[in-house]
Enzyme design. Sequence first.
Site, PDB file in Angstrom:
ATOM      1  N   ASN A   7       0.860  -1.183   0.000  1.00  0.00           N
ATOM      2  CA  ASN A   7       0.000   0.000   0.000  1.00  0.00           C
ATOM      3  C   ASN A   7       0.900   1.238   0.000  1.00  0.00           C
ATOM      4  OD1 ASN A   7      -1.846   2.013   0.469  1.00  0.00           O
ATOM      5  ND2 ASN A   7      -2.344   1.370   2.566  1.00  0.00           N
ATOM      6  N   LYS A   9       0.012   4.245  -0.375  1.00  0.00           N
ATOM      7  CA  LYS A   9      -0.691   5.430   0.143  1.00  0.00           C
ATOM      8  C   LYS A   9      -0.502   6.609  -0.836  1.00  0.00           C
ATOM      9  CE  LYS A   9      -0.213   3.414   4.645  1.00  0.00           C
ATOM     10  NZ  LYS A   9      -0.194   3.555   6.090  1.00  0.00           N
ATOM     11  N   HIS A  94      -9.637   1.200   4.650  1.00  0.00           N
ATOM     12  CA  HIS A  94      -8.374   1.436   5.356  1.00  0.00           C
ATOM     13  C   HIS A  94      -8.613   2.436   6.501  1.00  0.00           C
ATOM     14  CE1 HIS A  94      -4.314   2.720   6.274  1.00  0.00           C
ATOM     15  NE2 HIS A  94      -3.922   1.577   5.735  1.00  0.00           N
ATOM     16  N   GLU A  96      -6.991   4.864   7.580  1.00  0.00           N
ATOM     17  CA  GLU A  96      -6.745   6.285   7.281  1.00  0.00           C
ATOM     18  C   GLU A  96      -7.958   6.913   6.603  1.00  0.00           C
ATOM     19  OE1 GLU A  96      -3.033   5.609   5.305  1.00  0.00           O
ATOM     20  OE2 GLU A  96      -2.080   5.212   7.233  1.00  0.00           O
ATOM     21  N   GLU A 166      -5.341  -4.745  10.851  1.00  0.00           N
ATOM     22  CA  GLU A 166      -4.328  -3.712  11.063  1.00  0.00           C
ATOM     23  C   GLU A 166      -4.671  -2.900  12.311  1.00  0.00           C
ATOM     24  OE1 GLU A 166      -2.308  -2.512   7.136  1.00  0.00           O
ATOM     25  OE2 GLU A 166      -4.230  -1.500   7.166  1.00  0.00           O
ATOM     26  N   GLY A 172       2.155   2.754  10.688  1.00  0.00           N
ATOM     27  CA  GLY A 172       3.078   3.881  10.510  1.00  0.00           C
ATOM     28  C   GLY A 172       3.756   4.325  11.798  1.00  0.00           C
ATOM     29  N   SER A 212       3.191  -1.543  10.531  1.00  0.00           N
ATOM     30  CA  SER A 212       4.641  -1.501  10.769  1.00  0.00           C
ATOM     31  C   SER A 212       5.342  -2.823  10.444  1.00  0.00           C
ATOM     32  CB  SER A 212       4.943  -1.077  12.210  1.00  0.00           C
ATOM     33  OG  SER A 212       4.539   0.272  12.412  1.00  0.00           O
TER      34      SER A 212
HETATM   35  P1  PGA Z   1       2.617   0.715   7.671  1.00  0.00           P
HETATM   36  O1  PGA Z   1       1.164   0.821   7.003  1.00  0.00           O
HETATM   37  O2  PGA Z   1       3.249  -0.570   7.183  1.00  0.00           O
HETATM   38  O3  PGA Z   1       3.357   1.929   7.210  1.00  0.00           O
HETATM   39  O4  PGA Z   1       2.409   0.677   9.146  1.00  0.00           O
HETATM   40  C1  PGA Z   1       0.364  -0.307   6.836  1.00  0.00           C
HETATM   41  C2  PGA Z   1      -0.955   0.097   6.226  1.00  0.00           C
HETATM   42  O5  PGA Z   1      -1.427   1.211   6.500  1.00  0.00           O
HETATM   43  O6  PGA Z   1      -1.551  -0.658   5.462  1.00  0.00           O
END
Ligand code: PGA
Length: 256
Positions: A7, A9, A94, A96, A166, A172, A212
């Site tokens: 992903n 983003k 997601h 976010e 997640e 993140g 992460s």
């Molecule tokens: P990250 O994001 O690996 O940067 O923690 C994972 C995600 O949002 O799918």
Amino acid sequence: MPLVAANWKMNPNNLDDALDLVRGVMAVARGQADRVEVAIFPPFPWLTAVSDLLVDSGVKLGAQNVFWEMAGAYTGEVSPPMVKALCQWVIVGHSERRLHLGETDDMVARKTAAALSCELGVIMCVGELADHYDAGTSDQVVSAQVRAALARCSADDSARLVIAYEPVWAIGSGRNADPEHAYKTMRLIRKIVGEMIGAGAARKVRILYGGSVKADNVQSYVELPLCDGVLVGGASLDADEFAHIVKVTSEVYGHR
Ligand code: PGA
């Protein structure tokens, strides 16, 4: 087969960098196609060029979002048929988008059903906030999200449905979840999916861990019995780091 999903983003900000990254991923995935499914999720404006580059590479392409209607007056939205014209996959729900764009469980359910009806593979994301985790209510939160999101799904959808667990506090943050916590939650997800679409069909639904994931911790997730792969954010923007994640996943599943 395990799925390793990248992903990206809202990155990178120019097409040349995006295509460089795609070339890196293609090099990683070469020769792995029968051991691990690799899918990348670039921003919408890069999908056409990336799709051209990926021809015959075995690497799958996905979008990071989709709307629930098939066409019409929905300014700024992208329909499932538009995504399907270029992609095999789409990410829905997601955290976010739930957080910054106000996506509700009902919107996630509509998007999931609409994308599945167009024969897209769907990675539907669920996960608790830090407050829930600290209060010990992760199970209730995740259960409610899964039940709501799958409200419009049936057993027929199982082969194209993926659920990414997640924990929001792990995304993140560099604070990846304890594998034991991830395992227990994935087991709960599998149980709920079984209750909703039948145990046989539920076995076909793949469950990923995300939050992460890095080269140095991916093994602790992909070796969990119920884990069918990983959804990778930040670490997927570095071709070498991502290569390591794909390699470890492929090796662990090769030994199962
Ligand atoms: P990250 O994001 O690996 O940067 O923690 C994972 C995600 O949002 O799918």
